[in-house]
Write a protein that holds these residues in place. Sequence first.
Motif, mmCIF file in Angstrom:
data_model
loop_
_atom_site.group_PDB
_atom_site.id
_atom_site.type_symbol
_atom_site.label_atom_id
_atom_site.label_comp_id
_atom_site.label_asym_id
_atom_site.label_seq_id
_atom_site.Cartn_x
_atom_site.Cartn_y
_atom_site.Cartn_z
ATOM 1 N N GLU A 1 0.872 -1.169 0.000
ATOM 2 C CA GLU A 1 0.000 0.000 0.000
ATOM 3 C C GLU A 1 0.909 1.218 0.000
ATOM 4 O O GLU A 1 1.786 1.340 0.858
ATOM 5 N N SER A 2 0.710 2.102 -0.972
ATOM 6 C CA SER A 2 1.647 3.206 -1.160
ATOM 7 C C SER A 2 0.916 4.492 -1.514
ATOM 8 O O SER A 2 -0.301 4.512 -1.686
ATOM 9 N N LEU B 1 -8.370 9.112 -4.658
ATOM 10 C CA LEU B 1 -8.325 8.152 -5.763
ATOM 11 C C LEU B 1 -7.263 7.098 -5.485
ATOM 12 O O LEU B 1 -6.238 7.389 -4.850
ATOM 13 N N THR B 2 -7.504 5.897 -5.968
ATOM 14 C CA THR B 2 -6.518 4.826 -5.817
ATOM 15 C C THR B 2 -6.310 4.112 -7.148
ATOM 16 O O THR B 2 -7.195 4.079 -8.005
ATOM 17 N N THR C 1 1.447 -9.749 -5.281
ATOM 18 C CA THR C 1 1.705 -9.385 -6.673
ATOM 19 C C THR C 1 1.150 -8.012 -7.040
ATOM 20 O O THR C 1 1.485 -7.485 -8.095
ATOM 21 N N HIS C 2 0.289 -7.440 -6.194
ATOM 22 C CA HIS C 2 -0.345 -6.162 -6.518
ATOM 23 C C HIS C 2 -0.181 -5.154 -5.386
ATOM 24 O O HIS C 2 -0.059 -5.527 -4.222
ATOM 25 N N ASN C 3 -0.179 -3.892 -5.753
ATOM 26 C CA ASN C 3 -0.040 -2.776 -4.815
ATOM 27 C C ASN C 3 -1.236 -1.841 -4.988
ATOM 28 O O ASN C 3 -1.726 -1.651 -6.106
ATOM 29 N N THR C 4 -1.679 -1.261 -3.880
ATOM 30 C CA THR C 4 -2.716 -0.232 -3.916
ATOM 31 C C THR C 4 -2.042 1.104 -3.661
ATOM 32 O O THR C 4 -1.387 1.288 -2.628
ATOM 33 N N GLU C 5 -2.191 2.014 -4.613
ATOM 34 C CA GLU C 5 -1.533 3.318 -4.573
ATOM 35 C C GLU C 5 -2.588 4.412 -4.401
ATOM 36 O O GLU C 5 -3.578 4.451 -5.121
#
Length: 158
Positions: free
Chosen positions: A12-13, A83-84, A102-106
């Motif tokens: 999470e970034s 927004l993400t 494998t996935h990131n939430t920005e």
Amino acid sequence: MTTGTRPWKIPESVLVVIHTPALDVLLIRRADAETDFWQSVTGSKDLADEPLALTAAREVAEETGVQCGAGTPLASRLVDWGLTNVYEIYPRWRARYAPGVTHNTEHLFGLCVPERLTPVLAPREHTDWRWLPYRDAAGACFSPSNAEAILLLPEFAR
């Protein structure tokens, strides 16, 4: 859990588009990429419960030297855009994350600075910087999600 001596990165970034009122955007070049990898300020949470605004202010300070945390003159100019983006983490950087991630939430933020400033870069992370009009900055970004965020700037800079 850790990657040897360091804890796993949290997927999470934040992405912080630093810009002027004239919509000039600061881009910084990554030091650990083989290509001309220009981007806005980005970075992961240090702790799962770290507030996103704290993550954003910390990353801006670490990557540019600009202070925008609570109690600073720029604190009110750091804006959560609400927004993400969810994106696949590039394979070359997945070892920094726990197995199976494998996935990131920005989360997208903007920071309006009064004028073009000279950032103080962390040389292990970034090797150069430049200011560009927002459309040119979007075109120069390596990351499609970063480019899309920059193109939203006129909507959020009002």
